[in-house]
Each structure stands twice: as structure tokens, then as C-alpha cells.
Design an enzyme around this catalytic site. Sequence first.
Site, short mmCIF file in Angstrom:
data_model
loop_
_atom_site.label_atom_id
_atom_site.label_comp_id
_atom_site.label_asym_id
_atom_site.label_seq_id
_atom_site.Cartn_x
_atom_site.Cartn_y
_atom_site.Cartn_z
N ASP A 82 0.85 -1.19 0.00
CA ASP A 82 0.00 0.00 0.00
C ASP A 82 0.89 1.25 0.00
O ASP A 82 1.83 1.34 0.80
CB ASP A 82 -0.89 -0.02 1.25
CG ASP A 82 -2.05 0.96 1.15
OD1 ASP A 82 -2.34 1.42 0.03
OD2 ASP A 82 -2.66 1.25 2.19
N HIS A 83 0.61 2.18 -0.89
CA HIS A 83 1.34 3.45 -0.92
C HIS A 83 2.86 3.30 -0.97
O HIS A 83 3.57 3.90 -0.14
CB HIS A 83 0.96 4.34 0.27
CG HIS A 83 -0.44 4.86 0.20
ND1 HIS A 83 -0.83 5.85 -0.65
CD2 HIS A 83 -1.55 4.48 0.87
CE1 HIS A 83 -2.13 6.07 -0.51
NE2 HIS A 83 -2.59 5.25 0.40
N HIS A 179 -7.18 10.16 4.24
CA HIS A 179 -6.73 9.10 5.14
C HIS A 179 -6.86 9.50 6.61
O HIS A 179 -6.56 10.63 6.96
CB HIS A 179 -5.26 8.77 4.86
CG HIS A 179 -5.02 8.24 3.48
ND1 HIS A 179 -4.46 9.00 2.49
CD2 HIS A 179 -5.26 7.03 2.94
CE1 HIS A 179 -4.37 8.28 1.39
NE2 HIS A 179 -4.84 7.08 1.63
ZN LIG Z 1 -4.48 5.18 0.91
#
Ligand SMILES: [Zn+2]
Length: 280
Positions: A82-83, A179
Site C-alpha cells: 500500500d502506498h 486518510h
Molecule cells: Zn491510501
Amino acid sequence: MSLEKAVDILRYADRQKKCVVGFDAFNMETIKWIIDTAEEEQIPVILMIYPGDKKIMPLSTFAAVTRDLAAKVKTPVGLMLDHGPDFATTMEAVRGGFSSMMIDTSHLDFEENVRQTAEVVKTCHALGIDVEGELGHVGVASNEADYKNADNFTRVDKAVEFIERTGVDILAISIGTAHGSYVSAPKLDLERLEQINAATDIPLVLHGGTGVPEDQLKAAFARGINKLNYATGYKLKLYAVAKEIMERGEIRPRMSDLVMAMEQPMHEFLRGIMRLAWPE
Ligand SMILES: [Zn+2]
């Protein structure tokens, strides 16, 4: 089953007009509870780890555990970083055994985002790994302007250009989410989502799922979101459930007893999110 590519899982979801949840996990239990719940419900799922959490679990260990647990179930399981913040980190995940990748350089200007994303895509594709990129920055929920200011949202024409120039398989877009924990209720730009979905033909991802009202999430799934990223809500719930069990004081004061007592409430919680995105 062996791990499936995220893009294949998401294309399947798109054909079913449903959405798959990508959960951020960070240790054995948080991975296993997700996979076990997905198997109970026979819903596909994508396991992810945020790079900062590699201090808790090295990327290669995360990949090995996820791959092993996925092999024990029938429901499709994907594995994605992720990311990924840069080329080096994504390559660390590739070496560690990740089967799908996210590179997020969306905070950079458009040309630099294209350049760095394309570089990761080129390398990953050569290795048979699919890639999610991000365009239009999904910021942090503690900063209201990050999800209220449409300047941060994904432009339709730029999304088309970005996909064409980078070759990404999956695209995370910015339509009013952020987020973390929101300071005020977010309002998704569903019209923009419809336009992006009509103009593109790859799976679209919504980050910042925690705290978005259910009706808005459902509306987003109906308009082409095939992957919902869910991280903060899971971590908050894990903490809350552990705290509640400890405060009730009905278990022996041992970590192993706490982990076992957490299993059922966590399954219930995960089932709720999975079923929201993937109704029967
Ligand atoms: Zn994210």
C-alpha cells in the site's frame, strides 16, 4: 489457492458490479483474521501493508505469511504494497514476494507522478506484477481542505492521460476522501467518479474509506469503485476490541488469551465491511 493478481480480482468484481476491500494489516493475526473472514463469506480480498509498518513486520515476512495463509483457502486473495513511496521501496516489496504493487507519487506534480509511476510499472510488468497508481492526491482527514478542496480531486482528462502514459492497471482517484479520521463528514464527488469511470476502463480505487457514510460508499461502488482501501478503521477497531476485553477482565492476563478472545469480534467487524462492499 495461490495468490491472485489484484487486477484480476478487481476485474472480476467489476463484472459482478461489486467492490473488494483492500485491508491494511501488519502482523500474523491481523492478516489471518481478514483471510479467515473472507473465506467464511467466500468473498475475494486484498491484503496490504503500509510501508511504515514494516518495522512491525518486514515486507518479505508479510508476503510469506499472506501467501501461506492464502494457500489454505479457496477464496481469491491478493497481496499488494500500500502506498509504495518510491522505486526503491516498491522493488524491496517485489524482492520480498509481493504479487501486486501500489506506487503513490500523487503528491508530486503531474509530470513527475507520470515519470515515477511509469518507471515502476515498466519494471513490475516485466516481472508479471500489476500496479496501482494514484492521481489527484488523497490527503489526510485531519486537514479538511485535503478532502473538501476540489483542486485536489482527480481530473477526468488527466486520468485518461495518466493511464495511457504510465500503463497502470488500477487507479486510485481523489473524489473527496482522505486518510485517517475525518474532522467533518466527507461528501464524495459522485458525478466526477461517474465521468472518470466512463472515460477509463481500468478498476478504480477509493482510499480513505474509514468514516465515509455507508450510503456514499454504496453509491461509489455502484458508480465504478472496485476497491475500497480500509486501514484506519481496522486499526482503531483492533485497539478498541483489545481494550474492551482487557477491561472486562474475563480472560487470563496473557497475550495469547487476548488474541484468541479478539478473533470473533474482529471477524464480525470485518464481515460487516466486506458485505457492505460485496453484498450477497
Ligand atoms: Zn491510501
